[in-house]
Design an enzyme around this catalytic site. Sequence first.
Site, short mmCIF file in Angstrom:
data_model
loop_
_atom_site.label_atom_id
_atom_site.label_comp_id
_atom_site.label_asym_id
_atom_site.label_seq_id
_atom_site.Cartn_x
_atom_site.Cartn_y
_atom_site.Cartn_z
N HIS A 1 3.54 -5.90 -1.73
CA HIS A 1 4.41 -4.92 -1.08
C HIS A 1 5.46 -5.67 -0.27
O HIS A 1 5.22 -6.80 0.18
CB HIS A 1 3.60 -4.00 -0.17
CG HIS A 1 2.74 -3.02 -0.91
ND1 HIS A 1 2.17 -1.91 -0.32
CD2 HIS A 1 2.38 -2.99 -2.23
CE1 HIS A 1 1.49 -1.24 -1.23
NE2 HIS A 1 1.59 -1.87 -2.39
N GLU B 1 6.55 -5.45 2.73
CA GLU B 1 6.15 -5.86 4.08
C GLU B 1 5.25 -7.09 4.04
O GLU B 1 5.43 -8.04 4.81
CB GLU B 1 5.41 -4.72 4.80
CG GLU B 1 6.22 -3.45 4.98
CD GLU B 1 6.02 -2.43 3.86
OE1 GLU B 1 5.87 -2.85 2.69
OE2 GLU B 1 6.02 -1.23 4.16
N CYS C 1 2.38 1.39 4.16
CA CYS C 1 1.14 1.97 3.63
C CYS C 1 -0.03 1.42 4.44
O CYS C 1 0.14 0.52 5.26
CB CYS C 1 1.01 1.60 2.14
SG CYS C 1 0.48 -0.11 1.89
N CYS D 1 -0.31 -2.44 4.34
CA CYS D 1 0.73 -3.12 5.12
C CYS D 1 0.53 -2.88 6.61
O CYS D 1 0.80 -3.77 7.42
CB CYS D 1 2.11 -2.66 4.67
SG CYS D 1 2.49 -3.20 2.98
ZN LIG Z 1 2.31 -1.46 1.62
#
Ligand SMILES: [Zn+2]
Length: 154
Positions: free
Chosen positions: A51, A53, A81, A84
């Site tokens: 992801h 992040e 999410c 993260c």
């Molecule tokens: Zn994430």
Amino acid sequence: MHADFLRQAVELACDNVANGGGPFGALVVKDQCVTASSGNRVTPNLDPTAHAEVMAIRLACQRLGDFQLTDCTLYTSCEPCPMCLGAIYWARLQSVYFACNRFDAAAAGFDDSFIYDEIPKLPAERSITMHYIDLAAAVSPFQAWSRLESKIRY
Ligand SMILES: [Zn+2]
């Protein structure tokens, strides 16, 4: 200033779509300078943890030579999410600014609400069942850590 960095994260997310990644972008900023940035690279990297992040946090840590980002701010095109969110807390970022929220993400096909729903459940009741096994040696890694005098706490 915050809106400028956030706009950069959104632009990065758009560029990332054009470069084969997911529609997410993130920047780590320290002392008003971008230390690291990344788009979501899950499908090109074959990495479900890639992801934006997490990628930006990893890169920032490498560049700063530290495993914590206590004086840094994260700007992300979308609300983090649960994975993260955990990474943000482990990295001890100072603050986070986001543009879209989890409902915008869900409308675009990135619904992480099921993970939030899983968190308060008991491990055996989760959709991916988690099984506790009582092993005699289970705590030996913690005992080894406890005895280690040269440990770096994190
Ligand atoms: Zn994430």
